[in-house]
Design a protein around this motif. Structure first.
Motif, mmCIF file in Angstrom:
data_model
loop_
_atom_site.group_PDB
_atom_site.id
_atom_site.type_symbol
_atom_site.label_atom_id
_atom_site.label_comp_id
_atom_site.label_asym_id
_atom_site.label_seq_id
_atom_site.Cartn_x
_atom_site.Cartn_y
_atom_site.Cartn_z
ATOM 1 N N LEU A 81 -18.948 5.588 -6.325
ATOM 2 C CA LEU A 81 -18.309 6.304 -5.228
ATOM 3 C C LEU A 81 -19.296 6.370 -4.062
ATOM 4 O O LEU A 81 -20.492 6.133 -4.223
ATOM 5 N N TYR A 82 -18.800 6.687 -2.878
ATOM 6 C CA TYR A 82 -19.644 6.737 -1.687
ATOM 7 C C TYR A 82 -19.197 7.904 -0.803
ATOM 8 O O TYR A 82 -18.020 8.273 -0.787
ATOM 9 N N PRO A 104 -19.435 9.947 -15.914
ATOM 10 C CA PRO A 104 -20.007 8.729 -15.313
ATOM 11 C C PRO A 104 -18.950 7.970 -14.527
ATOM 12 O O PRO A 104 -17.775 7.960 -14.902
ATOM 13 N N ILE A 105 -19.354 7.351 -13.428
ATOM 14 C CA ILE A 105 -18.440 6.538 -12.625
ATOM 15 C C ILE A 105 -18.526 5.103 -13.127
ATOM 16 O O ILE A 105 -19.530 4.413 -12.928
ATOM 17 N N LYS A 106 -17.494 4.651 -13.799
ATOM 18 C CA LYS A 106 -17.505 3.314 -14.393
ATOM 19 C C LYS A 106 -17.108 2.265 -13.357
ATOM 20 O O LYS A 106 -16.255 2.512 -12.504
ATOM 21 N N GLU A 107 -17.736 1.097 -13.443
ATOM 22 C CA GLU A 107 -17.406 0.003 -12.537
ATOM 23 C C GLU A 107 -16.036 -0.549 -12.904
ATOM 24 O O GLU A 107 -15.777 -0.903 -14.061
ATOM 25 N N ARG A 108 -15.142 -0.602 -11.922
ATOM 26 C CA ARG A 108 -13.770 -1.059 -12.189
ATOM 27 C C ARG A 108 -13.104 -1.472 -10.885
ATOM 28 O O ARG A 108 -13.337 -0.859 -9.848
ATOM 29 N N ASP A 109 -12.305 -2.520 -10.932
ATOM 30 C CA ASP A 109 -11.514 -2.969 -9.777
ATOM 31 C C ASP A 109 -12.378 -3.274 -8.555
ATOM 32 O O ASP A 109 -11.978 -3.007 -7.417
ATOM 33 N N GLY A 110 -13.574 -3.793 -8.789
ATOM 34 C CA GLY A 110 -14.447 -4.127 -7.666
ATOM 35 C C GLY A 110 -15.192 -2.946 -7.093
ATOM 36 O O GLY A 110 -15.899 -3.074 -6.086
ATOM 37 N N VAL A 111 -15.053 -1.776 -7.713
ATOM 38 C CA VAL A 111 -15.725 -0.560 -7.250
ATOM 39 C C VAL A 111 -16.877 -0.245 -8.199
ATOM 40 O O VAL A 111 -16.660 -0.021 -9.390
ATOM 41 N N ASP A 112 -18.104 -0.256 -7.677
ATOM 42 C CA ASP A 112 -19.273 -0.039 -8.527
ATOM 43 C C ASP A 112 -19.758 1.401 -8.516
ATOM 44 O O ASP A 112 -20.717 1.755 -9.195
ATOM 45 N N ARG A 159 -12.373 7.312 -5.855
ATOM 46 C CA ARG A 159 -12.205 5.891 -6.175
ATOM 47 C C ARG A 159 -11.161 5.205 -5.295
ATOM 48 O O ARG A 159 -11.359 4.067 -4.848
ATOM 49 N N ALA A 160 -10.051 5.874 -5.024
ATOM 50 C CA ALA A 160 -8.996 5.234 -4.224
ATOM 51 C C ALA A 160 -9.491 4.857 -2.833
ATOM 52 O O ALA A 160 -9.147 3.794 -2.309
ATOM 53 N N GLY A 161 -10.310 5.723 -2.227
ATOM 54 C CA GLY A 161 -10.842 5.431 -0.904
ATOM 55 C C GLY A 161 -11.831 4.279 -0.928
ATOM 56 O O GLY A 161 -11.821 3.408 -0.054
ATOM 57 N N VAL A 162 -12.696 4.266 -1.949
ATOM 58 C CA VAL A 162 -13.667 3.181 -2.073
ATOM 59 C C VAL A 162 -12.947 1.863 -2.368
ATOM 60 O O VAL A 162 -13.334 0.800 -1.886
ATOM 61 N N LEU A 163 -11.883 1.944 -3.150
ATOM 62 C CA LEU A 163 -11.099 0.744 -3.476
ATOM 63 C C LEU A 163 -10.532 0.105 -2.208
ATOM 64 O O LEU A 163 -10.541 -1.122 -2.057
ATOM 65 N N GLN A 164 -10.055 0.930 -1.276
ATOM 66 C CA GLN A 164 -9.542 0.381 -0.017
ATOM 67 C C GLN A 164 -10.642 -0.344 0.756
ATOM 68 O O GLN A 164 -10.428 -1.430 1.300
ATOM 69 N N LEU A 165 -11.833 0.243 0.798
ATOM 70 C CA LEU A 165 -12.952 -0.400 1.494
ATOM 71 C C LEU A 165 -13.302 -1.733 0.837
ATOM 72 O O LEU A 165 -13.630 -2.710 1.517
ATOM 73 N N ALA A 166 -13.231 -1.777 -0.504
ATOM 74 C CA ALA A 166 -13.508 -3.034 -1.217
ATOM 75 C C ALA A 166 -12.460 -4.084 -0.873
ATOM 76 O O ALA A 166 -12.785 -5.252 -0.631
ATOM 77 N N ARG A 167 -11.196 -3.684 -0.805
ATOM 78 C CA ARG A 167 -10.113 -4.623 -0.480
ATOM 79 C C ARG A 167 -10.265 -5.181 0.932
ATOM 80 O O ARG A 167 -9.905 -6.315 1.196
ATOM 81 N N TRP A 168 -10.804 -4.367 1.844
ATOM 82 C CA TRP A 168 -10.991 -4.796 3.235
ATOM 83 C C TRP A 168 -12.299 -5.545 3.444
ATOM 84 O O TRP A 168 -12.624 -5.936 4.566
ATOM 85 N N GLY A 169 -13.101 -5.708 2.346
ATOM 86 C CA GLY A 169 -14.364 -6.424 2.459
ATOM 87 C C GLY A 169 -15.443 -5.661 3.197
ATOM 88 O O GLY A 169 -16.336 -6.266 3.803
ATOM 89 N N LEU A 170 -15.402 -4.325 3.145
ATOM 90 C CA LEU A 170 -16.337 -3.517 3.930
ATOM 91 C C LEU A 170 -17.400 -2.802 3.093
ATOM 92 O O LEU A 170 -18.267 -2.124 3.649
ATOM 93 N N LEU A 171 -17.356 -2.964 1.767
ATOM 94 C CA LEU A 171 -18.322 -2.239 0.938
ATOM 95 C C LEU A 171 -19.751 -2.710 1.196
ATOM 96 O O LEU A 171 -20.685 -1.895 1.224
ATOM 97 N N ASP A 172 -19.947 -4.006 1.375
ATOM 98 C CA ASP A 172 -21.302 -4.508 1.651
ATOM 99 C C ASP A 172 -21.838 -3.924 2.956
ATOM 100 O O ASP A 172 -23.016 -3.580 3.059
ATOM 101 N N THR A 173 -20.974 -3.811 3.960
ATOM 102 C CA THR A 173 -21.373 -3.221 5.237
ATOM 103 C C THR A 173 -21.762 -1.764 5.049
ATOM 104 O O THR A 173 -22.739 -1.279 5.631
ATOM 105 N N LEU A 174 -20.993 -1.065 4.212
ATOM 106 C CA LEU A 174 -21.263 0.351 3.952
ATOM 107 C C LEU A 174 -22.607 0.513 3.244
ATOM 108 O O LEU A 174 -23.404 1.395 3.601
#
Length: 265
Positions: free
Chosen positions: A62-63, A52-60, A14-29
């Motif tokens: 793991l990747y 289960p991976i719950k949606e939280r902090d903009g993270v829907d 989650r921490a790694g995905v959270l960073q990608l969300a903060r940088w606006g890169l999740l859609d690109t991923l």
């Protein structure tokens, strides 16, 4: 090189995905065909626990993007933010001021030509065998007492739901869905056993460990189409180095390496 692969099983938590969300890169991923991981299952012998991976902090979810996907994506984002990128070069020396403080670095390319770069702070993000750490004499302050060797490969059309982690005495395994419909399957064992078994060949050792740690997964892998050769990491004990000094700092594995068996290093 841009888009090159590297030794990595690349399952982001989650921490790694959270960073990608903060940088606006999740859609690109996601647009690169990286599947969202909605659950993680831990198998301990005959017992299985699914989280289960719950949606939280903009993270829907793991990747687990291939490094051939995420590295160029991060590089392009850095360039868009104003970073200058010099590929195909290595650091050969630190530039120091009269007081010994780091003032930049000297880079060398394949042509042997040197390029001096000035910097207020030199950051070594160059992995376990960090050249920057060696140049500044950053010794380990703590070292772990054990390590894990890993053999992994990629397989197509391997039915797999979410992250799957398997544990048995002395061995473990993992199945990680990634890009292009592939699954990264790892087999993990003690470094001494890995070294002793090298004469068997990676393929035989890999199949034996999978069969012990995850018999069901081993059977599915046997019937799946491999899309890569097997790769191996002989294991390195975790360590915590002195991570900063006058004009320099270490980040990532250069400063702090954790055994990959924890799935957090």
């Amino acid at each position: 090189r841009r888009g090159g692969d590297t030794l990595s099983t690349h399952a982001l938590m989650r921490a790694g995905v959270l960073q990608l969300a903060r940088w606006g890169l999740l859609d690109t991923l996601r647009a690169a065909g990286t599947p969202a991981i909605r659950s993680t299952t831990f198998h301990y012998g005959k017992e299985s626990i699914t989280v289960p991976i719950k949606e939280r902090d903009g993270v829907d979810g793991l990747y687990a993007p291939r490094r051939t996907v995420i590295d160029p994506m991060l590089l392009e984002a850095a360039e868009a933010a104003g970073a200058e990128v010099a590929l195909g070069r290595s650091v050969v020396e630190l530039v120091r001021g009269g007081n010994g403080r780091g003032r930049g670095a000297i880079l060398a390319g394949a042509d042997g030509r040197h390029l001096e770069v000035a910097a207020d702070l030199v950051i070594g993000a160059d992995g376990v065998r960090s050249r920057i750490a060696s140049l500044v004499g950053a010794g380990a302050e703590q070292v772990a007492t054990s390590a894990t060797a890993t053999i992994y490969g990629y397989f197509r059309d391997l039915a797999n739901e979410g992250y799957q982690w398997y544990y048995d005495v002395g061995v473990s395994a993992g199945a990680i869905p990634t890009n292009a419909g592939e699954t990264c399957v790892s087999a993990n064992l003690p470094p001494k056993v890995f070294a002793q078994g090298r004469s068997k060949g990676l393929e035989t050792m890999y199949r034996e460990v999978l069969a012990q740690a995850a018999p069901g997964l081993a059977a599915r892998v046997a019937g799946a189409a491999p899309s890569s050769k097997l790769r191996a990491f002989p294991g390195v004990p975790g360590f915590l180095r002195r991570s900063a000094g006058p004009g320099w700092a270490l980040v990532g594995d250069a400063g702090y390496f954790r055994d990959p068996l924890t799935a957090h290093g």
